[in-house]
Design a protein around this motif. Structure first.
Motif, short mmCIF file in Angstrom:
data_model
loop_
_atom_site.label_atom_id
_atom_site.label_comp_id
_atom_site.label_asym_id
_atom_site.label_seq_id
_atom_site.Cartn_x
_atom_site.Cartn_y
_atom_site.Cartn_z
N ALA A 252 -9.21 17.39 55.98
CA ALA A 252 -9.97 16.32 56.62
C ALA A 252 -9.17 15.69 57.76
CB ALA A 252 -10.35 15.26 55.58
N GLU A 253 -7.87 15.52 57.54
CA GLU A 253 -7.02 14.96 58.58
C GLU A 253 -6.96 15.87 59.81
OE1 GLU A 253 -2.30 13.74 59.12
OE2 GLU A 253 -3.18 13.85 57.12
N ALA A 259 -11.14 16.50 66.30
CA ALA A 259 -12.25 15.76 66.90
C ALA A 259 -11.78 14.81 67.99
CB ALA A 259 -13.01 14.99 65.82
N GLY A 260 -10.49 14.45 67.98
CA GLY A 260 -9.96 13.54 68.99
C GLY A 260 -10.05 14.10 70.40
N ASP A 261 -10.10 15.42 70.55
CA ASP A 261 -10.25 16.04 71.87
C ASP A 261 -11.71 16.21 72.27
OD1 ASP A 261 -7.51 16.35 72.45
OD2 ASP A 261 -7.40 18.09 71.12
N ARG A 262 -12.61 15.68 71.44
CA ARG A 262 -14.05 15.71 71.70
C ARG A 262 -14.57 17.12 71.96
NH1 ARG A 262 -15.97 10.80 72.03
NH2 ARG A 262 -17.91 11.47 73.00
N PRO A 263 -14.30 18.06 71.03
CA PRO A 263 -14.87 19.40 71.17
C PRO A 263 -16.34 19.40 70.79
CG PRO A 263 -13.72 19.25 69.11
CD PRO A 263 -13.50 17.93 69.80
N GLN A 264 -17.03 20.46 71.16
CA GLN A 264 -18.44 20.62 70.79
C GLN A 264 -18.59 21.37 69.47
OE1 GLN A 264 -18.86 22.04 75.01
NE2 GLN A 264 -20.98 21.42 74.65
N GLN A 289 -20.46 14.75 55.43
CA GLN A 289 -20.05 13.42 55.88
C GLN A 289 -18.93 13.50 56.92
OE1 GLN A 289 -19.14 10.90 52.54
NE2 GLN A 289 -21.06 11.39 51.47
N LEU A 290 -18.05 14.50 56.80
CA LEU A 290 -16.98 14.66 57.78
C LEU A 290 -17.55 14.97 59.16
CD1 LEU A 290 -13.89 14.53 57.88
CD2 LEU A 290 -13.85 17.01 57.42
N ALA A 291 -18.59 15.80 59.19
CA ALA A 291 -19.24 16.10 60.47
C ALA A 291 -19.89 14.84 61.04
CB ALA A 291 -20.28 17.20 60.29
N GLY A 292 -20.48 14.02 60.16
CA GLY A 292 -21.10 12.78 60.63
C GLY A 292 -20.07 11.77 61.11
N GLN A 293 -18.97 11.64 60.38
CA GLN A 293 -17.94 10.67 60.77
C GLN A 293 -17.28 11.02 62.10
OE1 GLN A 293 -15.32 10.79 57.40
NE2 GLN A 293 -16.81 9.84 56.01
N THR A 294 -17.04 12.30 62.32
CA THR A 294 -16.37 12.72 63.56
C THR A 294 -17.36 12.97 64.69
OG1 THR A 294 -16.46 15.06 62.87
CG2 THR A 294 -14.48 13.78 62.27
N GLN A 295 -18.66 12.98 64.34
CA GLN A 295 -19.70 13.29 65.33
C GLN A 295 -19.44 14.63 66.02
OE1 GLN A 295 -22.84 11.53 66.23
NE2 GLN A 295 -22.23 11.15 64.10
N THR A 296 -19.00 15.58 65.22
CA THR A 296 -18.69 16.92 65.74
C THR A 296 -19.19 17.97 64.75
OG1 THR A 296 -16.64 16.00 66.66
CG2 THR A 296 -16.86 18.40 66.63
N PRO A 297 -19.89 18.99 65.23
CA PRO A 297 -20.28 20.09 64.34
C PRO A 297 -19.06 20.80 63.77
CG PRO A 297 -21.54 20.16 66.38
CD PRO A 297 -20.45 19.16 66.59
N ASN A 315 -20.58 35.43 50.34
CA ASN A 315 -19.53 34.96 51.25
C ASN A 315 -20.24 34.38 52.46
OD1 ASN A 315 -17.33 34.58 52.92
ND2 ASN A 315 -16.38 36.54 52.43
N THR A 316 -20.08 33.08 52.69
CA THR A 316 -20.97 32.35 53.59
C THR A 316 -20.20 31.57 54.65
OG1 THR A 316 -22.56 32.11 51.78
CG2 THR A 316 -22.84 30.65 53.67
N THR A 317 -20.74 31.59 55.85
CA THR A 317 -20.29 30.69 56.92
C THR A 317 -21.24 29.50 56.96
OG1 THR A 317 -19.35 32.48 58.22
CG2 THR A 317 -19.90 30.46 59.39
N HIS A 318 -20.71 28.29 56.83
CA HIS A 318 -21.52 27.07 56.81
C HIS A 318 -21.35 26.32 58.13
CE1 HIS A 318 -22.07 27.29 52.35
NE2 HIS A 318 -20.86 27.82 52.40
N LEU A 319 -22.44 25.83 58.66
CA LEU A 319 -22.40 24.96 59.84
C LEU A 319 -22.96 23.60 59.46
CD1 LEU A 319 -21.95 24.47 62.90
CD2 LEU A 319 -24.31 25.26 63.25
N PHE A 320 -22.13 22.55 59.63
CA PHE A 320 -22.55 21.17 59.36
C PHE A 320 -22.66 20.44 60.69
CE2 PHE A 320 -20.54 22.62 55.50
CZ PHE A 320 -21.36 22.12 54.50
N LEU A 321 -23.84 19.85 60.94
CA LEU A 321 -24.09 19.13 62.17
C LEU A 321 -23.96 17.62 61.94
CD1 LEU A 321 -27.13 21.17 63.54
CD2 LEU A 321 -24.70 21.41 64.12
N PRO A 322 -23.64 16.85 62.98
CA PRO A 322 -23.45 15.40 62.81
C PRO A 322 -24.67 14.68 62.27
CG PRO A 322 -22.53 16.12 64.90
CD PRO A 322 -23.27 17.30 64.34
#
Length: 514
Positions: A252-253, A259-264, A289-297, A315-322
């Motif tokens: 999480a850290e 996210a500090g570099d504001r990536p997409q 929640q981590l995606a929501g807190q950082t506002q980054t997918p 075996n899955t790739t997950h995408l979490f959106l803000p």
């Protein structure tokens, strides 16, 4: 003497791959095999081909001993598994030798051998034990000019060209050693050197042209910013919940740092989340929640329960959106013995070699994960070795290929670098940027030209990158493995010409020492 020459030829061919990576050996080292097969009986051809393939697979596949020992704790079982897999894999080279021995030392023989070699390598990717690791053309990833033609012919086209070059070199050897200077060897036997020069000229000419084009500083595509997280985690063992808690906090850290570099988009490796989602609700909520807190997918590798009755995982790739949205993609091509065991009940002895205890379930879709304007071609670990997976994802609209991988199972062996090589070929075949994220390495970004930017292995890292989202179609994307069909025709015709020639009928009838 012939067996020693074949063994040295196989060793030289294997050394074209990492760790030494002497790629130029792929252009010359297999030539003795092609030369020694000419005019032999089918049985001798099989033995020559099998021996060459066995030695080649032993040298190249040595990292397998690390994996088997990791799962079994036995170096004896590791050695048995290593030798057994090499012996079985060598059957494809035995098939090559059986048929190639009947081909003439002429123009059709050169083309027929190249086509047959390509066809046999392609056949390794079929069936329940499909495994294409180690084909010769992958070693060329360090010679970017030579791999540019993959956007026309794919990796099997590179395999065809390498086989043709070595077949022509073999013909040159035969001509030079012949007391008659090649007379009586068949029409076309006089000119292998000319054919070799023309093949290399066309190959290199196309490569220089395309390398100059795709190495241009500005590519026509929308800029996209993302961050790779390489957590430097050993994912070969199962962690208890108490052991995993500080690791999850550190992940999480790292995500917040990225996210500090504001990536997409933030990308993490395969299997970083050990609990199936969304079935384990607290794990699912952690990432959502981590995606929501950082506002980054966030794109992260993990699992999900694909069959609620048997409770089998995918075996899955997950995408979490803000905004709380979740999307996923399941791995389609499972690793034999590592993710599923074909004929498990009929082959119970395989359990001794540390094969997976429970089969995963393969996915059934090669649609990209959409997050407009981004369309992610999610390729999971060993799927990057199968060219059709990335190709079909691009054909379905993917404008960025993301390879989530877990090479922890191979420690610090050459397999890490060997695996990276496949992603380089996928980038050139599709002319898309390829992003690799691994827990310890090798994480990298590969440009459509094949140029590689690495993240230092075995170090914790958060690395931002900017790439272009490209949608330029390639001939390979549109036509796929067309060279395989051409190779099959050339192999059949070369064999037909060989068995109908007077020399072919005589050599098949005479006894021969092997």
């Amino acid at each position: 003497m012939r067996w020693a020459i074949l063994g040295l030829s196989a060793i030289g061919s294997a050394l074209a791959h990492p760790p030494l990576g002497w790629w130029w050996l792929a252009l010359v080292a297999p030539a003795p095999l092609f030369a020694l097969l000419s005019g032999k009986r089918a049985r001798t051809g099989f033995l020559y081909g099998w021996w060459w393939g066995f030695v080649y697979a032993l040298v190249l596949g040595f990292p397998l001993t690390y994996l088997v020992n990791l799962r079994t704790g036995s170096w004896w079982l590791s050695a048995v598994g290593w030798v057994g897999i090499a012996a079985l894999g060598a059957l494809f080279w035995g098939l090559f030798g059986t048929v190639a021995a009947r081909m003439p030392a002429s123009g059709w023989g050169w083309l027929g051998m190249a086509g047959l070699w390509t066809l046999c390598q392609w056949l390794r990717g079929l069936g329940p034990f499909a495994f294409v690791w180690g084909h010769l053309s992958v070693s060329l990833y360090r010679a970017p000019v030579l791999i540019q033609i993959a956007d026309l012919m794919g990796v099997w086209g590179l395999e065809f060209l390498l086989a043709l070059v070595n077949a022509l070199l073999g013909a040159c050897f035969l001509k030079a050693l012949s007391p008659t200077g090649g007379k009586g060897m068949g029409e076309g036997a006089k000119y292998p050197l000319v054919a070799l020069a023309l093949t290399l000229l066309i190959w290199l000419g196309y490569g220089v042209w395309r390398w100059a084009h795709w190495s241009a500083p500005a590519l026509q595509g929308e800029a996209f910013r993302f961050a790779i997280i390489q957590p430097n985690l050993d994912l070969t063992r199962a962690y208890t919940p108490r052991e995993w808690a500080p690791i999850r906090a550190r992940l999480a850290e790292l995500v917040r740092q990225a996210a500090g570099d504001r990536p997409q988009l933030i990308i993490l490796p395969e299997s970083v989340e050990p609990y199936p989602m969304p079935e384990v609700e607290w794990a699912f909520e952690f990432w959502r929640q981590l995606a929501g807190q950082t506002q980054t997918p966030i794109l992260v590798g993990g699992y999900r329960i694909a069959d609620p009755i048997t409770r089998q995982y995918a075996n899955t790739t997950h995408l979490f959106l803000p905004d709380g949205t979740w999307r996923y993609h399941d791995k389609v091509q499972l690793v034999p013995l590592g993710e599923h065991v074909p004929f498990r009940e009929q082959l119970p002895f395989l359990e001794a070699f540390g094969v997976v205890e429970r089969d995963l379930i393969p996915g059934d879709s090669l649609e990209p994960i959409r997050m407009e304007p981004l369309r992610i071609g999610a390729v999971i670990c060993m799927e990057s070795t199968y060219p059709w997976i990335a190709r079909l994802m691009v054909r379905n609209g993917a404008n960025l290929i993301v390879v989530l991988s877990n090479e922890s199972w191979f420690g610090r062996t050459a397999a890490l670098e060997q695996h990276l090589a496949y992603s380089v070929l996928r980038a050139v075949e599709t002319r898309r940027f390829v992003v690799r994220s691994a827990p310890q390495g090798v994480s990298a970004v590969i440009a459509p030209s094949g140029r590689v930017q690495r993240v230092p292995a075995f170090q914790e890292a958060v690395v931002p990158y900017t790439v272009q989202l490209l949608s330029v179609p390639t001939l390979y994307e549109r036509w796929g493995d067309w060279i395989v069909s051409v190779s099959a025709i050339l192999a059949l015709w070369g064999w037909f010409r060989g068995v109908r020639s007077p020399a072919g009928r005589v050599s098949s009838a005479r006894p021969e020492a092997t």
